[in-house]
Motif scaffolding. Structure first.
Motif, PDB file in Angstrom:
ATOM      1  N   LEU A   7       8.934   4.704  -6.645  1.00 35.90           N
ATOM      2  CA  LEU A   7       8.737   5.941  -5.893  1.00 35.90           C
ATOM      3  C   LEU A   7       7.557   5.817  -4.933  1.00 35.90           C
ATOM      4  O   LEU A   7       7.629   6.279  -3.779  1.00 35.90           O
ATOM      5  N   ALA A   8       6.472   5.184  -5.382  1.00 38.51           N
ATOM      6  CA  ALA A   8       5.313   4.997  -4.499  1.00 38.51           C
ATOM      7  C   ALA A   8       5.672   4.119  -3.305  1.00 38.51           C
ATOM      8  O   ALA A   8       5.257   4.386  -2.165  1.00 38.51           O
ATOM      9  N   SER A   9       6.453   3.068  -3.535  1.00 35.64           N
ATOM     10  CA  SER A   9       6.879   2.201  -2.426  1.00 35.64           C
ATOM     11  C   SER A   9       7.751   2.960  -1.439  1.00 35.64           C
ATOM     12  O   SER A   9       7.651   2.765  -0.222  1.00 35.64           O
ATOM     13  N   CYS A  10       8.609   3.834  -1.956  1.00 32.13           N
ATOM     14  CA  CYS A  10       9.458   4.639  -1.065  1.00 32.13           C
ATOM     15  C   CYS A  10       8.615   5.549  -0.185  1.00 32.13           C
ATOM     16  O   CYS A  10       8.893   5.726   1.010  1.00 32.13           O
ATOM     17  N   VAL A  11       7.566   6.145  -0.775  1.00 31.19           N
ATOM     18  CA  VAL A  11       6.686   7.022   0.010  1.00 31.19           C
ATOM     19  C   VAL A  11       6.006   6.236   1.121  1.00 31.19           C
ATOM     20  O   VAL A  11       5.964   6.673   2.275  1.00 31.19           O
ATOM     21  N   ARG A  12       5.475   5.078   0.791  1.00 25.41           N
ATOM     22  CA  ARG A  12       4.778   4.283   1.813  1.00 25.41           C
ATOM     23  C   ARG A  12       5.739   3.752   2.876  1.00 25.41           C
ATOM     24  O   ARG A  12       5.403   3.727   4.062  1.00 25.41           O
ATOM     25  N   MET A  13       6.927   3.353   2.475  1.00 26.56           N
ATOM     26  CA  MET A  13       7.903   2.876   3.445  1.00 26.56           C
ATOM     27  C   MET A  13       8.356   3.994   4.364  1.00 26.56           C
ATOM     28  O   MET A  13       8.607   3.793   5.553  1.00 26.56           O
ATOM     29  N   PHE A  14       8.468   5.214   3.850  1.00 26.08           N
ATOM     30  CA  PHE A  14       8.872   6.347   4.682  1.00 26.08           C
ATOM     31  C   PHE A  14       7.849   6.582   5.782  1.00 26.08           C
ATOM     32  O   PHE A  14       8.192   6.788   6.950  1.00 26.08           O
ATOM     33  N   LEU A  15       6.562   6.529   5.449  1.00 25.62           N
ATOM     34  CA  LEU A  15       5.531   6.747   6.455  1.00 25.62           C
ATOM     35  C   LEU A  15       5.486   5.607   7.456  1.00 25.62           C
ATOM     36  O   LEU A  15       5.196   5.804   8.620  1.00 25.62           O
ATOM     37  N   ILE A  16       5.810   4.380   7.027  1.00 28.56           N
ATOM     38  CA  ILE A  16       5.871   3.262   7.967  1.00 28.56           C
ATOM     39  C   ILE A  16       7.037   3.435   8.926  1.00 28.56           C
ATOM     40  O   ILE A  16       6.926   3.208  10.126  1.00 28.56           O
ATOM     41  N   PHE A  17       8.201   3.853   8.422  1.00 26.82           N
ATOM     42  CA  PHE A  17       9.343   4.077   9.304  1.00 26.82           C
ATOM     43  C   PHE A  17       9.053   5.187  10.304  1.00 26.82           C
ATOM     44  O   PHE A  17       9.573   5.195  11.410  1.00 26.82           O
ATOM     45  N   GLU A  18       8.206   6.161   9.902  1.00 23.90           N
ATOM     46  CA  GLU A  18       7.814   7.210  10.824  1.00 23.90           C
ATOM     47  C   GLU A  18       6.788   6.723  11.839  1.00 23.90           C
ATOM     48  O   GLU A  18       6.413   7.450  12.746  1.00 23.90           O
ATOM     49  N   ARG A  19       6.293   5.491  11.657  1.00 26.31           N
ATOM     50  CA  ARG A  19       5.316   4.878  12.550  1.00 26.31           C
ATOM     51  C   ARG A  19       3.996   5.633  12.551  1.00 26.31           C
ATOM     52  O   ARG A  19       3.297   5.681  13.552  1.00 26.31           O
TER      53      ARG A  19
END
Length: 502
Positions: free
Chosen positions: A90-102
């Protein structure tokens, strides 16, 4: 008790160790990126979930009392790993979401808060489903400890929660230029749990605690869009009508190459008395960092346009003003010396003596153009150096259905040097945006001066190189003499004008 090979293979702990081995092998061969790690973590967590459910060990339920202590320990270890693994996914998903949002840096506070909440929830679930302890008692005990720590870390927690509030409200973002209470201003370069870091106009790092930032009046000069407005005031002597003075200032805005053309800049009269007419120039730039450059350009253009229009700057209220009376004869001499005064404003001829300038000025020809009239056409070679006496000129390119403006020229600027000095063609159309007065210097007159002073060819090479680089940035597709060295340009100038080598 002896375990058979089948019992060892079917043991959930053995199968878990095999799963860990596969995960380690996949890490060696898979690409080292955030997305690949996330995929492997999801696959590992899914396989672990299937493994536990297959063996009747639901990690999210309180199971019956195990038959032996080894089973109690092994089941507890597997459940703990399952909860920790789920929290990591879940933590990785949160961080990846913010990266995809740039926006990984901009959302760090909210990101860390969500990740911390995930891990705290995971720890509470481990306490409840693995160690069979009452969660309420643990929370109450930790609450007392939290009160003690809160009193000891009151200032730090104030900054932390202020940072959370600022991040949720989002009054600023990384890259925004902000001003605090009209005293501190800078561009936001970092936001973290305790503070916000600004880079000031003098390139100094300003660290502002989040608690202070939350209490301050924040002016976001980059929001809601990057366009920023500014203004400057000019005081002119009332020797001309207010309409004429206003027209001169509108030409100042019209000839600027830095300020935005849309929305259109404006000039307005703020006040008038017998000593001065005060005019405010309002404009917008694409970024707040360009305000200083725009002001410097406009002050330079104000001086050039009022000199061309015969207008004088007024003194500030309360300061001494010296008035110099000129006779009609002196005025006539000044009018006759307009070409000479114009020669003195051109950097190109700074190396000439006054006598050489007077010879060249005596052969200058005065030309006038109406507003909108085409002065020079693209792909034609000019045979005279054109110096702008008054008015505003636009350099334009026809790109199919649209006309692209490459730059604007003001009094004191010149064009046509490519055709005169090297025989090159004009790369764009030159059009009058206002009524324009131009003085031209024939190529033959310029060639005679350069023959007497051949060293000026080197200066011309340097000047043409700098102008070429500037135009190359504006028009990347321009292919005439781009990137040549100053020495090669000076050689071409000598060859075209039939000058001897020195």
């Amino acid at each position: 008790m002896t375990l058979s090979l089948t019992d060892i293979v079917l043991n959930p702990l053995t199968q878990f160790l095999a799963l860990v081995g596969l995960r380690a092998a996949a890490k060696l061969f898979a690409p080292d990126s955030g997305s690949s790690r996330l995929v492997m973590n999801v696959v590992f967590f899914t396989a672990l979930t299937v493994l536990l459910l297959y063996h009747g060990i639901p990690p999210y339920l309180l199971d019956s009392e195990p038959a032996s202590v080894p089973e109690l320990v092994s089941h507890g270890v597997l459940k703990t790993i399952w909860w920790v693994g789920g929290a990591m996914v879940l933590a990785s998903c949160v961080r990846m979401f913010l990266i995809f949002e740039r926006k990984p840096r901009e959302g760090r506070l909210l990101q860390d808060l969500v990740v911390a909440l995930i891990y705290v929830t995971s720890v509470l679930c481990i306490i409840a489903y693995v160690f069979r302890l009452p969660v309420g008692t643990v929370i109450a005990t930790s609450g007392v400890l939290a009160i003690v720590l809160g009193l000891a870390l009151q200032s730090t927690l104030n900054d932390v929660f202020s940072g959370i509030a600022l991040n949720l409200g989002r009054p600023l973002s990384v890259g925004d230029w902000i001003m605090l209470d009209e005293t501190v201003q800078g561009r936001v370069v970092e936001t973290n749990w305790r503070s916000t870091q600004l880079l000031s106009g003098t390139n100094d790092l300003v660290v502002v605690p989040n608690s202070l930032l939350a209490k301050s009046r924040i002016t976001n000069m980059s929001g809601p869009e990057g366009v920023h407005g500014a203004s400057l005031k000019v005081r002119l002597t009332p020797t001309r009508s207010p309409a004429a003075l206003l027209d001169a200032m509108e030409r100042v805005l019209l000839s600027s190459n830095i300020i935005l053309k849309t929305p259109a800049p404006s000039a307005g009269i703020l006040g008038i008395d017998r000593e001065a007419v005060e005019i405010e120039l309002s404009f917008k730039v694409s970024d707040v960092s360009k305000v200083g450059s725009a002001r410097n350009e406009l002050f330079n253009l104000v001086y050039r346009h009022i000199e061309a229009a015969g207008i004088q700057l007024a003194s500030q209220p309360g300061s001494a003003q010296i008035v110099v009376e000129r006779s009609d004869r002196e005025h006539d001499v000044k009018a006759r010396n307009t070409p000479m005064r114009l020669m003195n404003t051109i950097t190109l001829f700074a190396g000439l003596t006054d006598e050489e300038k007077e010879k060249m000025a005596s052969q200058m020809v005065r030309l006038t153009f109406r507003q909108g009239e085409l002065i020079a056409k693209r792909d034609t070679a000019l045979t005279s150096l054109m110096i702008i006496r008054s008015g505003v000129v636009a350099v334009e390119e026809d790109d199919g259905d649209n006309r692209i403006e490459l730059g604007r020229l003001a009094p004191g600027d010149f064009f046509g040097e490519r055709g005169v000095l090297m025989g090159a063609l004009e790369f764009a159309d030159v059009r009058a945006l206002t009524p324009v007065v131009i003085y031209e210097i024939p190529k033959e007159r310029l060639a005679l001066v350069l023959k007497e002073r051949p060293g000026i060819a080197e200066e011309l090479g340097l000047l043409l190189t700098s102008r070429t680089k500037r135009e190359e940035e504006i028009r990347a597709s321009w292919r005439t003499d781009v990137g040549q060295h100053p020495s090669s340009l000076s050689v071409r100038i000598r060859q075209f004008l039939h000058l001897g080598q020195t």
